[in-house]
Design a protein around this motif. Sequence first.
Motif, PDB file in Angstrom:
ATOM      1  N   ASN A 290       0.809  -1.293   0.016  1.00 47.68           N
ATOM      2  CA  ASN A 290       0.153  -0.133   0.036  1.00 47.68           C
ATOM      3  C   ASN A 290       0.896   1.335   0.119  1.00 47.68           C
ATOM      4  O   ASN A 290       0.324   2.330   0.250  1.00 47.68           O
ATOM      5  CB  ASN A 290      -0.939   0.151   1.250  1.00 47.68           C
ATOM      6  CG  ASN A 290      -0.314  -0.166   2.333  1.00 47.68           C
ATOM      7  OD1 ASN A 290       1.007  -0.268   2.724  1.00 47.68           O
ATOM      8  ND2 ASN A 290      -0.991  -0.086   3.697  1.00 47.68           N
TER       9      ASN A 290
ATOM     10  N   GLN B 213      -2.303   3.602  -5.503  1.00 47.97           N
ATOM     11  CA  GLN B 213      -3.218   2.867  -4.671  1.00 47.97           C
ATOM     12  C   GLN B 213      -4.589   2.968  -5.509  1.00 47.97           C
ATOM     13  O   GLN B 213      -5.421   2.073  -5.070  1.00 47.97           O
ATOM     14  CB  GLN B 213      -3.165   3.256  -3.299  1.00 47.97           C
ATOM     15  CG  GLN B 213      -1.798   2.754  -2.596  1.00 47.97           C
ATOM     16  CD  GLN B 213      -1.148   1.533  -2.876  1.00 47.97           C
ATOM     17  OE1 GLN B 213      -1.821   0.495  -3.149  1.00 47.97           O
ATOM     18  NE2 GLN B 213       0.098   1.643  -2.871  1.00 47.97           N
TER      19      GLN B 213
ATOM     20  N   GLY C 206      -8.731  -2.643   1.303  1.00 48.66           N
ATOM     21  CA  GLY C 206      -7.354  -2.203   1.798  1.00 48.66           C
ATOM     22  C   GLY C 206      -6.369  -3.377   2.143  1.00 48.66           C
ATOM     23  O   GLY C 206      -5.379  -3.417   2.643  1.00 48.66           O
TER      24      GLY C 206
END
Length: 269
Positions: free
Chosen positions: A236, A244, A254
Amino acid sequence: DFNMKLLNIACGSRYHPAWINIDFFAHTKEVKKVNILKGLPFEDGTIDAIYSSHLLEHLTKKQAKNLLIECNRVLKKNGIIRITVPDLENICREYLRILHDNSNSISLKKYSWITVELLDQLVRTKSGGEMIKIYEEVSAEKDFELAKYINQRVGVELIAKDSTKKKKSITFNKMGTMFFYFYIKLISKLIPGSIRDMVFVNTTIGEKHQWMYDKFSISMALKDAGFNDISMEQFNTSRISDFQSYLLDINPDGTPYKGVSSLYAEAVK
């Protein structure tokens, strides 16, 4: 920035319309069919950023070096390359951890998996190898605990949370690829069984691993191809602008798309 030219090499089914998506086989109109081993069909210094996930390990060291040199050629000055590969160090550390903690049944199951994760794709001769056998067993037995571990390791969901998940569509390109490999398999049957496996390898590009990388070896590979300012990122984090938002190494919730066992290397031309 829509003025940026972004290139996703060997994208498979993981691509974004803001990128130029290329692969050995084009299953949709959003992906351009390119024999990547013969070079990249772009002019020198025309690409702002390059991303490639789980490709390099399927190439020989020489093929990987040639591809990275090509990436350097097509990137603009100060352009960024991001390479995602299985992390040999991570897999080895997990293997050793499990090896010394195999006293209960779930640890033994984890041992079976991590051994396959480490070795299977280096030695497999048939599509799917030992990995797909475990996938099928875990799914059939509804082994939620082992399924959760495998999902954490490599990002594969074996027991679907949503049973109404859409079926994958079959395109003409997919059918073409299927017929090609059916034809090759048919031809292989004409070869005597005693030498068939010596003549034909029953794996395609994307199945067999030919090398593995850790943070040191991937850094050396990038340096040898002319890159500088090499860094190890997380799933990330990235120096590519708004990376992202493209959901390539990260899922919408996520979590890491490829689990915890991947290495994310970036470098600058």
